[in-house]
Design an enzyme around this catalytic site. Structure first.
Site, short mmCIF file in Angstrom:
data_model
loop_
_atom_site.label_atom_id
_atom_site.label_comp_id
_atom_site.label_asym_id
_atom_site.label_seq_id
_atom_site.Cartn_x
_atom_site.Cartn_y
_atom_site.Cartn_z
CG HIS A 145 85.58 98.29 -7.29
ND1 HIS A 145 86.62 97.40 -7.15
CD2 HIS A 145 85.11 98.53 -6.04
CE1 HIS A 145 86.77 97.11 -5.86
NE2 HIS A 145 85.87 97.78 -5.17
CG ASP A 222 81.16 95.75 -10.86
OD1 ASP A 222 80.35 95.15 -10.11
OD2 ASP A 222 82.06 96.49 -10.44
CD GLN A 225 78.01 99.19 -4.79
OE1 GLN A 225 76.98 99.38 -4.15
NE2 GLN A 225 79.17 98.95 -4.20
CE LYS A 248 80.57 95.53 -3.00
NZ LYS A 248 81.27 96.27 -1.95
CB CYS A 387 88.26 99.98 -4.72
SG CYS A 387 88.73 99.23 -3.18
#
Lengths: 431, 175
Positions: A145, A222, A225, A248, A387
């Site tokens: 991202h 990251d 997700q 999220k 993104c």
């Protein structure tokens, strides 16, 4: 970690109960059509308990935290710190290893600017371990991202470091098998995604961390997700830092978390400075509190933090094994769009080591037009580059449409999506 | 007609399929020209548009880009609409089109719609705030290329109407 089968799963009754917790899912769109929300990778919907927790905070406990000696201040501080404990426990961390940020983007930038400040000599002897020299290397991946690319490009530009990256293969998976050549003796930071927000592919963390440790590089994960969809134990993964966001994972917008190994947070110089993060301030210099407060200058989004804690508890009570098993089934169902003529999936086509985030293109129809026709059927998907322009460029495309699931997504949602998608090419008379 | 059918009128689908003006054309030696590259940062759609002028008149519009059917059809329609017209008139039409995109599906007065001709088929797009910027991409490139050619003074205000805050494209000069 291979995600092919799970023992626990949500029963039909449990899923119905989950859906009943989400008031927004009741609404209709575009002239009375039931909402089919398949954009949870962009932001998830919120269960009533998260909304109630925020309202309850304002109605019963609202006060400034970590200051004031009155009862409300005590209660607000307790709610604020309880949320930290709940979010920390959710990812296997200790409360002192969780820093509140405005989101995952801010969390990654905090690490990048902390390193930058250390490079400028701030943070004293302890922070020298972070300092970069010209020619040092920062490694990212082509699957990132923008929030995990741009801060590192900027850091490289400020410090004279060199940005390098892992390529992705034709399935959109990060080529971690290249770790030995991409991560070199000059590598100081390796920032990579746990799960791609485009392909849904899960990155094997272990080989990257192993190679990074071999050369003494920091790892920054990251986890935006992954944390909402899989059981994740950040200390067990062995990463040094990780970022994830509340919105999220069924929580409020405006708040996220930076996980950092305690020893590293203690050595990292502050980034945003001001009130609430200092020990002693004179007119010429200041000393700073221990982490996490060192990184939490200014008024924090307290109600959102408390809501974040409620979201973590909600998911914990459902059981992340059951959540992952449910979403694994949805991933398999979503991937059946690959059977529709003219639909091409960008990412792994089998439900193995990937989550229920499926990006695709429709031959002859632009992603925006695909999204518009789906929207007309009440189906909300994301369109665009999500993104992640470099990843799209890697596949020679500018935009994809993306369907993504969460714990409240049903098989019927996916069926409706597949049916509407099957009619898209006919709508535009493409054969 | 449903909302989505009003948006994707046959004229739009036809222009999107066989767009007019696609393929950048080399400028004739000595002719006045201007060029603009515009991107829509939210979706990655982009266009490079070139105008060639004879005096004040737009002799040729050509462009290269990729994007959704709305953006491609809008470029095609504007090519037909402004070719052979004075730059100021093209700018006047651009203003009218931007106004149309701000009309939330209501359209404009009959006289203005007559001026816009085929471009009025985009009225249905103006009901969808997220898609207005698609229709405006080409018009932003046209205005900017006319400015770079010197045929038009730089506008005082930004290109997009209030209803379309997203499209803030970059020009060749500031990239």
């Amino acid at each position: 970690m291979t995600t092919t089968a799970h023992s626990a799963r949500l029963t039909a009754d449990e899923l119905a109960a989950v859906r009943a917790d989400f008031p927004l899912l009741e609404r209709t769109v575009r002239g009375g059509r039931p909402l089919v929300y398949l954009d949870s990778a962009a932001t998830s919907q919120k269960p009533q308990v998260v909304l109630d927790t925020e309202v309850d905070f304002y109605e019963e406990r609202n006060a400034a935290v970590h200051r004031g000696a009155h009862q409300l201040a005590e209660e607000a501080t307790e709610a604020f710190e309880d949320a930290r404990a709940d979010v920390a426990a959710f990812v296997g961390a200790r409360p002192g290893e969780i820093v509140w940020t405005s989101g995952a983007t801010a969390a990654i930038n905090l690490v990048a600017y902390g390193i930058s400040n250390a490079t400028l000599g701030r943070g004293g002897e302890a922070a020298r371990r972070f300092a970069l020299a010209p020619g040092d290397e920062i490694v990212v991946t082509e699957a990132e991202h923008h929030a995990n690319i741009v801060p590192w490009q900027e850091l490289a530009a400020r410090t004279g470091s060199v940005l390098r990256w892992f390529d992705v293969d034709d399935d959109g998976r990060v080529r971690v098998e290249d770790a030995a050549s991409v991560i070199t003796e000059r590598t100081r930071v390796v920032a990579f995604t746990h799960v791609s927000n485009v392909t849904g592919a899960i990155t094997p963390v272990e080989p990257v961390v192993a190679r990074a440790r071999e050369v003494g590089a920091l790892t920054v994960l990251d986890a935006c997700q992954s944390v909402p969809h899989l059981p994740v134990d950040l200390p067990a993964l062995g990463v040094d830092f990780a970022a994830f966001s509340a919105h999220k994972m069924l929580g409020p917008t405006g708040v996220g978390a930076l996980y950092g190994r305690r020893e590293l947070l203690e050595a990292l110089p502050p980034v945003t400075t001001g009130g609430s993060m200092i020990e002693v301030v004179t007119m010429t210099e200041s000393t700073y509190m221990a982490p996490p407060q060192r990184f939490e200058a200014g008024t924090q989004p307290v109600a959102q933090v408390v809501g974040f804690g409620a979201a973590a508890k909600y998911l914990h009570e459902l059981g992340m094994d059951a959540v992952a098993a449910h979403e694994h089934e949805l991933a398999a169902e979503l991937l059946r769009i690959g059977e529709i003529p003219g639909v091409r999936i960008i990412g792994p086509r089998e439900p193995v080591d990937r989550l229920a985030v499926v990006s695709f293109v429709v031959d002859g129809v632009h992603a925006h037009d695909v999204g518009q026709v789906l929207d007309d059927a009440g189906i909300a998907v994301r369109v665009g580059h999500h993104c992640a322009q470099p990843l799209h460029r890697r596949f020679g495309i500018a935009a994809t449409a993306r369907a993504s699931a969460s714990v409240y997504t049903t098989r019927e949602d996916v069926d409706a999506f597949r049916e509407a998608l099957a009619g898209v090419r006919a709508f535009f008379s493409v054969d | 007609m449903s909302s989505i059918e009003q948006m994707y009128q046959q004229v739009i689908l036809d222009h999107a399929k066989t767009p007019h003006g696609r393929g950048l054309v080399e400028v004739t030696d000595g002719a006045t020209s201007g060029q603009s590259h515009q991107v829509n940062p939210t979706c990655g759609d982009e266009v490079t548009l070139r105008v060639e002028l004879a005096g004040d008149t737009i002799e040729r519009v050509s462009w290269e880009g990729q994007g959704c059917s709305i953006s491609q059809a809008s470029l095609s329609v504007l090519t037909d609409l402004v070719t052979g017209r004075p730059a100021t008139e093209a700018e006047h039409l651009g203003e009218a089109f931007r106004e149309l995109m701000g009309s939330r599906g209501k359209g404009l007065d009959e006289a203005t719609e007559d001026e816009l001709g085929d471009a009025t088929v985009f009225t249905g797009v103006s009901r969808y705030p997220a898609r207005i910027k698609c229709a405006l991409l080409g018009w932003a490139a046209l205005r900017d290329s006319l400015v770079t050619s010197g045929a038009l003074a730089a506008p005082q205000t930004a290109a997009a109407p209030d209803a379309a805050p997203a499209a803030r494209a970059t020009t060749e000069e500031n990239r």
